[in-house]
Design a protein around this motif. Structure first.
Motif, PDB file in Angstrom:
ATOM      1  N   UNK A  13     -40.459 -33.882-106.621  1.00 21.86           N
ATOM      2  CA  UNK A  13     -40.325 -35.275-106.890  1.00 21.86           C
ATOM      3  C   UNK A  13     -40.531 -35.946-105.528  1.00 21.86           C
ATOM      4  N   UNK A  14     -39.825 -35.274-104.523  1.00 21.27           N
ATOM      5  CA  UNK A  14     -39.745 -36.003-103.209  1.00 21.27           C
ATOM      6  C   UNK A  14     -41.252 -36.082-102.685  1.00 21.27           C
ATOM      7  N   UNK A  15     -42.077 -35.163-102.821  1.00 24.26           N
ATOM      8  CA  UNK A  15     -43.453 -35.192-102.613  1.00 24.26           C
ATOM      9  C   UNK A  15     -44.221 -36.243-103.494  1.00 24.26           C
ATOM     10  N   UNK A  16     -44.017 -36.165-104.545  1.00 25.69           N
ATOM     11  CA  UNK A  16     -44.707 -37.202-105.607  1.00 25.69           C
ATOM     12  C   UNK A  16     -44.214 -38.772-105.181  1.00 25.69           C
ATOM     13  N   UNK A  17     -43.025 -38.623-104.966  1.00 22.98           N
ATOM     14  CA  UNK A  17     -42.534 -40.110-104.599  1.00 22.98           C
ATOM     15  C   UNK A  17     -43.380 -40.836-103.533  1.00 22.98           C
ATOM     16  N   UNK A  18     -43.703 -39.715-102.397  1.00 22.88           N
ATOM     17  CA  UNK A  18     -44.476 -40.580-101.182  1.00 22.88           C
ATOM     18  C   UNK A  18     -45.749 -41.225-101.636  1.00 22.88           C
ATOM     19  N   UNK A  19     -46.278 -40.774-102.866  1.00 26.73           N
ATOM     20  CA  UNK A  19     -47.408 -41.505-103.205  1.00 26.73           C
ATOM     21  C   UNK A  19     -47.064 -42.656-104.282  1.00 26.73           C
ATOM     22  N   UNK A  20     -46.280 -42.097-105.147  1.00 26.61           N
ATOM     23  CA  UNK A  20     -45.760 -43.127-106.269  1.00 26.61           C
ATOM     24  C   UNK A  20     -45.195 -44.351-105.545  1.00 26.61           C
ATOM     25  N   UNK A  21     -44.243 -44.251-104.762  1.00 22.10           N
ATOM     26  CA  UNK A  21     -43.588 -45.337-104.248  1.00 22.10           C
ATOM     27  C   UNK A  21     -44.040 -45.564-102.473  1.00 22.10           C
TER      28      UNK A  21
ATOM     29  N   UNK B 211     -45.616 -48.140-101.165  1.00 16.33           N
ATOM     30  CA  UNK B 211     -45.549 -49.556-101.080  1.00 16.33           C
ATOM     31  C   UNK B 211     -44.282 -50.058-101.264  1.00 16.33           C
ATOM     32  N   UNK B 212     -43.262 -49.336-101.908  1.00 15.61           N
ATOM     33  CA  UNK B 212     -42.100 -49.773-102.099  1.00 15.61           C
ATOM     34  C   UNK B 212     -41.112 -50.076-101.055  1.00 15.61           C
ATOM     35  N   UNK B 213     -40.836 -51.449-100.707  1.00 10.40           N
ATOM     36  CA  UNK B 213     -39.828 -51.573 -99.396  1.00 10.40           C
ATOM     37  C   UNK B 213     -38.522 -51.107 -99.391  1.00 10.40           C
ATOM     38  N   UNK B 214     -38.001 -50.511-100.642  1.00  6.72           N
ATOM     39  CA  UNK B 214     -36.853 -49.862-100.639  1.00  6.72           C
ATOM     40  C   UNK B 214     -36.703 -48.406-100.644  1.00  6.72           C
TER      41      UNK B 214
ATOM     42  N   UNK C 253     -33.007 -49.077-109.446  1.00  7.59           N
ATOM     43  CA  UNK C 253     -33.875 -49.347-108.307  1.00  7.59           C
ATOM     44  C   UNK C 253     -34.479 -50.414-108.415  1.00  7.59           C
ATOM     45  N   UNK C 254     -34.880 -51.044-109.595  1.00 10.18           N
ATOM     46  CA  UNK C 254     -35.665 -52.243-109.611  1.00 10.18           C
ATOM     47  C   UNK C 254     -34.438 -53.259-110.057  1.00 10.18           C
ATOM     48  N   UNK C 255     -33.575 -53.495-109.563  1.00 12.77           N
ATOM     49  CA  UNK C 255     -32.475 -54.256-109.833  1.00 12.77           C
ATOM     50  C   UNK C 255     -33.139 -55.786-109.908  1.00 12.77           C
ATOM     51  N   UNK C 256     -34.026 -56.237-109.459  1.00 14.50           N
ATOM     52  CA  UNK C 256     -34.622 -57.647-110.127  1.00 14.50           C
ATOM     53  C   UNK C 256     -34.543 -57.769-111.339  1.00 14.50           C
ATOM     54  N   UNK C 257     -34.729 -56.602-112.017  1.00 14.74           N
ATOM     55  CA  UNK C 257     -34.983 -56.809-113.639  1.00 14.74           C
ATOM     56  C   UNK C 257     -33.906 -56.752-114.473  1.00 14.74           C
ATOM     57  N   UNK C 258     -33.694 -57.389-115.342  1.00 16.30           N
ATOM     58  CA  UNK C 258     -32.408 -57.343-116.175  1.00 16.30           C
ATOM     59  C   UNK C 258     -32.239 -55.828-116.823  1.00 16.30           C
ATOM     60  N   UNK C 259     -33.566 -55.458-117.133  1.00 22.22           N
ATOM     61  CA  UNK C 259     -33.424 -54.159-117.843  1.00 22.22           C
ATOM     62  C   UNK C 259     -32.909 -53.165-117.052  1.00 22.22           C
TER      63      UNK C 259
END
Length: 660
Positions: free
Chosen positions: A98-106, A108-111, A155-161
């Motif tokens: 998951x950590x290796x995968x997340x380096x690509x998936x996220x 461009x994520x600022x958080x 994590x995507x706290x901007x969305x109400x969902x």
């Protein structure tokens, strides 16, 4: 280095990585990815070394007194048997992927820095639960996972969902944790210890006074953590978080913790036939209900979420018939192919360039664009459907074999009724699982929706992880059946009856689903292509992801519906799509009364308490004004008032004397 030292480092390294990531995330961005991947990867390697040294033999135990409590002591203790060693390897491997995968998936994520640190902390907490030999220390990891899931799902706290999903996950799991904590205290009061070895010794010596009460209290916490009926409703909504988080929660942490806890203390639950019966009914309802719900979902992540609930039901069913070897075997097998399923779904979402487009009815052209996800997800779905020789076949058969032996009276750990309940529910769920797995594959990779824009080839880190997880999804079952020593010495090989029956039922479910899909596709191909109609856009059964896709103004499929779920479920489809309205029941029973009570308290606070406080201040203010007006500064006025007062007092004295 001793095995005990290695075991201590396994949960410690991800914790140190999380702390360093939180401290250095903003100051030194270049260290974020190494601090996310390397400590977790090192913990996985050390977990493999610990498992190799343990070898399925005697339990590795060590303890030191944490602090004097004056009553039941609390120890920092290790308790590593074959189950703990294997589950720790699963946690380490999946978390590393998951950590290796997340380096690509996220990427461009600022958080991303805080996300990576929380994933490491999540991993550390689960490893603490796995290795801990003291229930109070285990509880620390148990609760840390709860708060980590709150932050990661949101994590995507901007969305109400995402905000609503994170709060729901936290509250529902805490609802189960309250009786769980009471059960731990009651268990310590009966046995005089929080040490797992001491508790198991007390159970073996009939030292429990209230086994049924304690077991039922603990099962409430397990139902919340492992998403079992009726506390499972938080898990489908938790899909609002990043997809790698979903893979971690569903495959190796959080939901696995409750199953592992029962497996670790199974003799305690086996001391109460009533508790095993309750667990069997809970598992059966969970299996069948979640499989029906999965067959009605359009969001690919919600299908996988309900699938997780159902597979956890299989594990709980194995525990209900007293076979923790089969339960942990399926836990390990499921962890591999479910992590692969979620991460492959993440590749699909990444290819669409949005986290919102997860509706299978809109997918098209994915086979050519993401071949790595196509082939590896096919392997994982075959494992999920329990088709031989994939891993899911062997682990699911182990559960069915255990249920069969209990139903026929070959094993007397659990009531025969529990065995029949799990056997019948397990076979029915096998049929439904193959149906929704086939439906997912057909809609996602053979769908007739309008393809989303191509955002290019997926990052190498993501595709590499998929192929790594495909190996155990294919070969794990073949290998583990030869490791009987790791699973209490019980043979996990399938029997002819359950193998033929289970595989036959699964093939029927898959073939019927394909036949229905093929018929619908032929009918849809005859319809003229055209723009979306208001009826198709605003269908009453539309999933939230479909509505979000409409908001993005993506093209609607030109052909008619080809979803085999509707004809397969018939009038049950609408109810299954809504999770059989359990959220509405909770809203009526709990949410509305709590909101009404809160409104009453607010009314009393504003209209009664505030009025009293304001009235006291107003009265004091008026009195002050009256006294202030008497202070004129005129001496003649003061003398006149003094004289008038003296006259009044004199008259009053005369009247009193006359009356006397």
């Amino acid at each position: 280095m001793t095995t005990t030292t290695l075991a201590v480092l396994v949960p410690l390294l991800p914790f140190l990585g999380a702390a360093a990531g939180l401290l250095l995330g903003r100051r030194a961005p270049g260290f974020v990815r190494p601090l996310a991947v390397l400590p977790t990867l090192a913990a996985a390697v050390l977990a493999v070394l610990v498992a190799a040294r343990q070898g399925g033999g005697d339990t590795i135990a060590a303890a030191t007194r944490l602090t004097p409590t004056g009553s039941v002591p609390i120890d920092l203790a290790l308790h590593i048997d074959g189950f703990a060693a294997l589950v720790a390897v699963l946690v380490g491997v999946v978390a590393s992927c998951v950590q290796i995968y997340s380096t690509g998936y996220l990427r461009d994520d600022p958080r991303y820095p805080s996300y990576a640190a929380l994933v490491s902390l999540f991993t550390s907490a689960m490893l603490l639960v796995v290795y801990s030999g003291d229930l109070m220390v285990l509880l620390v990891g148990w609760e840390i996972m709860g708060i980590c899931s709150y932050f990661l799902v949101g994590h995507y706290w901007e969305t109400p969902e995402a905000r609503a999903a994170s709060l729901k996950a936290f509250l529902v799991t805490k609802l189960g944790d309250v009786p769980f904590l009471i059960g731990l205290f009651a268990l310590a009061a009966d046995t005089g210890t929080f040490r797992i070895s001491g508790i198991l010794g007390a159970v073996a010596g009939d030292g429990l006074d209230h086994p049924t009460l304690i077991a039922l209290l603990l099962l409430a916490g397990v139902a919340g953590k492992s998403a079992q009926f009726p506390l499972h409703t938080w898990l489908p909504d938790a899909m609002a978080g990043p997809t790698p988080v979903s893979a971690l929660i569903h495959a190796a942490t959080m939901v696995a913790a409750g199953i592992y806890f029962v497996a670790r203390l199974l003799p305690l639950f086996a001391a109460s036939a009533a508790a095993l019966t309750v667990l069997a009914v809970m598992a059966a309802v969970t299996m069948v209900g979640s499989a029906l719900a999965a067959l009605a979902q359009d969001d690919i992540k919600r299908v996988l979420a309900y699938s997780t609930i159902g597979q956890l039901g299989y594990m709980a069913g194995a525990l209900a018939v007293g076979d923790r070897g089969a339960a942990v075997f399926h836990l390990l097998s499921h962890g591999a192919f479910k992590a692969l399923l979620f991460l492959a779904a993440g590749v699909i979402i990444h290819a669409a360039g949005t986290n919102s487009l997860t509706a299978m009815s809109r997918m098209s052209g994915l086979t050519r664009r993401i071949p790595d996800a196509y082939w590896t997800m096919t392997v994982a779905l075959l494992a999920l459907a329990a088709i031989p020789p994939f891993a899911g076949f062997f682990s699911k058969e182990a559960v069915l074999v255990a249920a069969e032996h209990t139903a026929l009276g070959d094993r007397t750990v659990a009531p025969a009724g529990a065995g029949w309940t799990i056997l019948v529910a397990g076979l029915l769920t096998a049929l439904l699982t193959a149906a929704y797995a086939s439906r997912l594959w057909l809609l996602a990779f053979r769908g007739r929706g309008s393809a989303a824009p191509d955002h290019g080839r997926q990052p190498l880190a993501m595709n590499t992880v998929l192929w790594l997880l495909a190996i155990p999804s294919l070969a794990f079952g073949l290998a583990v059946v030869r490791l009987d020593d790791w699973f209490d010495g019980h043979a996990l090989t399938p029997t002819a009856v359950t193998a033929v029956l289970g595989t036959g039922i699964a093939l029927v479910g898959g073939l019927v689903t394909y036949a229905v899909w093929r018929s619908l596709s032929v009918k849809a191909a005859r319809l003229p292509a055209g723009p979306a109609t208001p009826e198709t856009v605003a269908h009453p059964d539309a999933e939230p992801a479909l509505v979000e896709a409409e908001a993005l103004q993506l093209p609607h499929p030109a052909s008619g519906p080809t979803d085999p779920g509707r004809p397969l479920l018939g009038p049950l489809h609408r109810h299954a799509a809504d999770g059989f309205h359990l959220d509405a029941v909770y809203t009526a029973l709990f949410v509305r009364p709590v909101l009404a009570a809160a409104s009453l308290v607010r009314f009393l606070d504003r209209e009664v308490v505030d009025t009293y406080v304001s009235g006291a201040g107003t009265g004091t203010n008026w009195l002050g004004r009256a006294v202030r007006r008497a202070q004129t500064g005129n001496v003649q006025t003061y003398l006149s008032a003094l004289l008038a007062g003296s006259v009044v007092l004199a008259i009053a004295a005369v009247l009193v004397a006359a009356g006397a």
